[in-house]
Write an enzyme that holds these catalytic residues in place. Structure first.
Site, PDB file in Angstrom:
ATOM      1  N   TYR A  31       0.825  -1.201   0.000  1.00  0.00           N
ATOM      2  CA  TYR A  31       0.000   0.000   0.000  1.00  0.00           C
ATOM      3  C   TYR A  31       0.862   1.256   0.000  1.00  0.00           C
ATOM      4  O   TYR A  31       2.078   1.195   0.218  1.00  0.00           O
ATOM      5  CB  TYR A  31      -0.943   0.015   1.208  1.00  0.00           C
ATOM      6  CG  TYR A  31      -0.274   0.307   2.545  1.00  0.00           C
ATOM      7  CD1 TYR A  31       0.494  -0.654   3.191  1.00  0.00           C
ATOM      8  CD2 TYR A  31      -0.405   1.549   3.147  1.00  0.00           C
ATOM      9  CE1 TYR A  31       1.092  -0.380   4.415  1.00  0.00           C
ATOM     10  CE2 TYR A  31       0.192   1.832   4.376  1.00  0.00           C
ATOM     11  CZ  TYR A  31       0.940   0.864   5.007  1.00  0.00           C
ATOM     12  OH  TYR A  31       1.542   1.145   6.210  1.00  0.00           O
ATOM     13  N   ARG A  50       8.330   4.439  -4.377  1.00  0.00           N
ATOM     14  CA  ARG A  50       8.359   3.491  -3.251  1.00  0.00           C
ATOM     15  C   ARG A  50       7.288   2.415  -3.437  1.00  0.00           C
ATOM     16  O   ARG A  50       7.507   1.242  -3.131  1.00  0.00           O
ATOM     17  CB  ARG A  50       8.146   4.238  -1.934  1.00  0.00           C
ATOM     18  CG  ARG A  50       8.246   3.334  -0.712  1.00  0.00           C
ATOM     19  CD  ARG A  50       8.212   4.095   0.587  1.00  0.00           C
ATOM     20  NE  ARG A  50       6.896   4.659   0.851  1.00  0.00           N
ATOM     21  CZ  ARG A  50       6.592   5.393   1.925  1.00  0.00           C
ATOM     22  NH1 ARG A  50       7.529   5.661   2.824  1.00  0.00           N
ATOM     23  NH2 ARG A  50       5.382   5.873   2.096  1.00  0.00           N
ATOM     24  N   ARG A 100      -6.980 -20.290  -1.783  1.00  0.00           N
ATOM     25  CA  ARG A 100      -5.919 -20.067  -0.799  1.00  0.00           C
ATOM     26  C   ARG A 100      -4.767 -21.075  -0.914  1.00  0.00           C
ATOM     27  O   ARG A 100      -4.987 -22.284  -0.848  1.00  0.00           O
ATOM     28  CB  ARG A 100      -6.502 -20.123   0.615  1.00  0.00           C
ATOM     29  CG  ARG A 100      -5.517 -19.656   1.676  1.00  0.00           C
ATOM     30  CD  ARG A 100      -6.100 -19.746   3.074  1.00  0.00           C
ATOM     31  NE  ARG A 100      -5.148 -19.261   4.063  1.00  0.00           N
ATOM     32  CZ  ARG A 100      -4.130 -19.968   4.516  1.00  0.00           C
ATOM     33  NH1 ARG A 100      -3.948 -21.185   4.077  1.00  0.00           N
ATOM     34  NH2 ARG A 100      -3.286 -19.450   5.410  1.00  0.00           N
ATOM     35  N   HIS A 102      -0.204 -20.858  -0.198  1.00  0.00           N
ATOM     36  CA  HIS A 102       0.940 -19.967   0.026  1.00  0.00           C
ATOM     37  C   HIS A 102       1.664 -19.653  -1.292  1.00  0.00           C
ATOM     38  O   HIS A 102       2.122 -18.537  -1.510  1.00  0.00           O
ATOM     39  CB  HIS A 102       1.931 -20.575   1.025  1.00  0.00           C
ATOM     40  CG  HIS A 102       1.456 -20.491   2.448  1.00  0.00           C
ATOM     41  ND1 HIS A 102       0.167 -20.776   2.809  1.00  0.00           N
ATOM     42  CD2 HIS A 102       2.091 -20.129   3.583  1.00  0.00           C
ATOM     43  CE1 HIS A 102       0.021 -20.612   4.109  1.00  0.00           C
ATOM     44  NE2 HIS A 102       1.179 -20.206   4.619  1.00  0.00           N
ATOM     45  N   LYS A 147       6.373  -1.739   2.123  1.00  0.00           N
ATOM     46  CA  LYS A 147       5.140  -1.209   2.709  1.00  0.00           C
ATOM     47  C   LYS A 147       4.017  -2.225   2.481  1.00  0.00           C
ATOM     48  O   LYS A 147       3.144  -2.055   1.632  1.00  0.00           O
ATOM     49  CB  LYS A 147       4.823   0.168   2.097  1.00  0.00           C
ATOM     50  CG  LYS A 147       4.094   1.088   3.061  1.00  0.00           C
ATOM     51  CD  LYS A 147       4.162   2.526   2.611  1.00  0.00           C
ATOM     52  CE  LYS A 147       3.125   3.410   3.235  1.00  0.00           C
ATOM     53  NZ  LYS A 147       3.090   3.501   4.680  1.00  0.00           N
ATOM     54  N   GLU A 179      12.117   2.411  14.669  1.00  0.00           N
ATOM     55  CA  GLU A 179      11.115   3.399  14.241  1.00  0.00           C
ATOM     56  C   GLU A 179       9.887   3.259  15.126  1.00  0.00           C
ATOM     57  O   GLU A 179       9.858   2.413  16.034  1.00  0.00           O
ATOM     58  CB  GLU A 179      10.766   3.224  12.759  1.00  0.00           C
ATOM     59  CG  GLU A 179      10.165   1.862  12.431  1.00  0.00           C
ATOM     60  CD  GLU A 179       9.801   1.686  10.961  1.00  0.00           C
ATOM     61  OE1 GLU A 179       9.669   2.677  10.215  1.00  0.00           O
ATOM     62  OE2 GLU A 179       9.633   0.513  10.549  1.00  0.00           O
ATOM     63  N   LEU A 203      10.876   1.444   7.509  1.00  0.00           N
ATOM     64  CA  LEU A 203      10.323   1.925   6.253  1.00  0.00           C
ATOM     65  C   LEU A 203      11.024   3.249   5.962  1.00  0.00           C
ATOM     66  O   LEU A 203      11.098   4.121   6.835  1.00  0.00           O
ATOM     67  CB  LEU A 203       8.817   2.155   6.362  1.00  0.00           C
ATOM     68  CG  LEU A 203       8.220   2.634   5.039  1.00  0.00           C
ATOM     69  CD1 LEU A 203       8.050   1.464   4.072  1.00  0.00           C
ATOM     70  CD2 LEU A 203       6.893   3.326   5.250  1.00  0.00           C
TER      71      LEU A 203
HETATM   72  N1  PLP Z   1       7.443   3.726   9.380  1.00  0.00           N
HETATM   73  C1  PLP Z   1       6.314   3.007   9.302  1.00  0.00           C
HETATM   74  C2  PLP Z   1       6.274   1.656   9.933  1.00  0.00           C
HETATM   75  C3  PLP Z   1       5.188   3.507   8.644  1.00  0.00           C
HETATM   76  O1  PLP Z   1       4.062   2.777   8.571  1.00  0.00           O
HETATM   77  C4  PLP Z   1       5.250   4.809   8.090  1.00  0.00           C
HETATM   78  C5  PLP Z   1       4.096   5.379   7.386  1.00  0.00           C
HETATM   79  O2  PLP Z   1       3.088   4.755   7.177  1.00  0.00           O
HETATM   80  C6  PLP Z   1       6.444   5.547   8.210  1.00  0.00           C
HETATM   81  C7  PLP Z   1       7.525   4.960   8.853  1.00  0.00           C
HETATM   82  C8  PLP Z   1       6.551   6.942   7.685  1.00  0.00           C
HETATM   83  O3  PLP Z   1       6.570   6.979   6.290  1.00  0.00           O
HETATM   84  P1  PLP Z   1       6.044   8.250   5.486  1.00  0.00           P
HETATM   85  O4  PLP Z   1       6.835   9.421   5.956  1.00  0.00           O
HETATM   86  O5  PLP Z   1       6.312   7.927   4.073  1.00  0.00           O
HETATM   87  O6  PLP Z   1       4.609   8.392   5.811  1.00  0.00           O
END
Ligand code: PLP
Length: 286
Positions: A31, A50, A100, A102, A147, A179, A203
């Site tokens: 997403y 991305r 379904r 894997h 993502k 994070e 991310l």
């Molecule tokens: N880290 C995670 C786990 C996230 O889910 C997000 C955003 O959804 C971010 C960092 C921040 O990313 P962005 O600045 O692109 O929103």
């Protein structure tokens, strides 16, 4: 609200998907989340890049063309958002429908696409007064750079934080702060700004990367080097970055007060630079 689902624009309570969609069964999809200021998308190309990377990493064979723009424009129009500022545009792509298993479907499937645009104003209280966060073990998979729609570990961590009176949680992997549950984290210590490097453990946030650019362009000393939990007591400031957060301060981590629970000067300067960029690029009349 009118949403987009597999080629159709429908009321959200009339929209449905096939129960055999692999996104529904296996969280087999990716997403993107975009910020919209004054009708325009923030850092669109960076998000698109991305998104394509996430698709490629999950081996979902789909090349983005101009559907991201078209779907957004239609949802914006159909929901009459012309006079609404600060929207959030969400879109996900799954591997599609198959019984379904894997293993990926042998026959090429049509991807499943779902998108919506919703009003999401900045949380002004958090932005001005800061958040209280806790630390939590980073028990997510080792591909946090993708993502992926599978976010159970993030949801659990966020809910545990809320249940314990915090606003959010910071993940800790091998003693290192990676994070937050839906945002990146920065620390200020002895006039240097620290954030975890863009590895598989985080991310690579579009907002994170923009804030790094702001730091570099404005003479802030920045190091893409992670902070260990044992150093938390020594930090001068901390903040989160994310699509709907911009630069949101942290004033407490576990039982440690940061900068006497006041928003620090470096954080305030970055908030100001961020707002100036928005003003110049999204609101200025030409
Ligand atoms: N880290 C995670 C786990 C996230 O889910 C997000 C955003 O959804 C971010 C960092 C921040 O990313 P962005 O600045 O692109 O929103």
């Amino acid at each position: 609200m009118i949403v987009f689902v597999n080629g159709k624009y429908l009321n959200d309570n009339e929209a449905n998907i096939n129960v055999n969609d692999r996104g529904y069964l296996l969280a087999d999809g990716v997403y993107e989340g975009f910020r919209v200021y004054n009708g325009k998308i923030f850092k669109f190309q960076e998000h698109k890049q991305r998104f394509q990377r996430s698709l490629n990493e999950l081996k979902i064979q789909y090349t983005l063309k101009d559907e991201l723009e078209t779907i957004f424009e239609n949802l914006f129009e159909k929901n009459s958002y012309k006079n609404s500022d600060e929207l959030f545009y969400y879109i996900q792509i799954t591997r599609g429908v198959a019984l379904r298993d894997h293993a990926f479907p042998k026959e090429k499937t049509k991807v499943g696409i779902y998108a919506f645009v919703a009003k999401k104003p900045l949380n002004e209280k958090a932005y001005n007064e800061g958040l209280k966060v806790c630390t939590t073990p980073d028990n997510r998979w080792a591909r946090c750079d993708i993502k992926c729609i599978s976010l159970t570990a993030n949801c659990l961590a966020k809910q545990n934080a809320l249940d314990n009176g915090f606003d959010d949680a910071l993940f800790v992997h091998d003693g290192v702060i990676t994070e937050a549950t839906a945002s990146n984290v920065f620390f200020v210590k002895d006039n240097t700004i620290y954030t975890h490097g863009a590895t598989n453990r985080i991310l690579s946030g579009i907002t994170r990367n923009f804030v790094i650019d702001l730091c570099n362009e404005n003479g802030f000393k920045l190091s893409e080097f992670p902070l260990t939990v044992d150093k938390l007591k020594t930090v001068d400031e901390a903040f989160l970055t994310g699509t709907t957060l911009e630069v949101t301060p942290i004033v407490k981590i576990n039982n440690i007060s940061i900068n006497e629970q006041k928003v620090g000067e470096t954080t305030k300067k970055l908030q100001k630079l961020f707002k100036e960029y928005l003003q110049n690029n999204f609101y200025k009349k030409s």
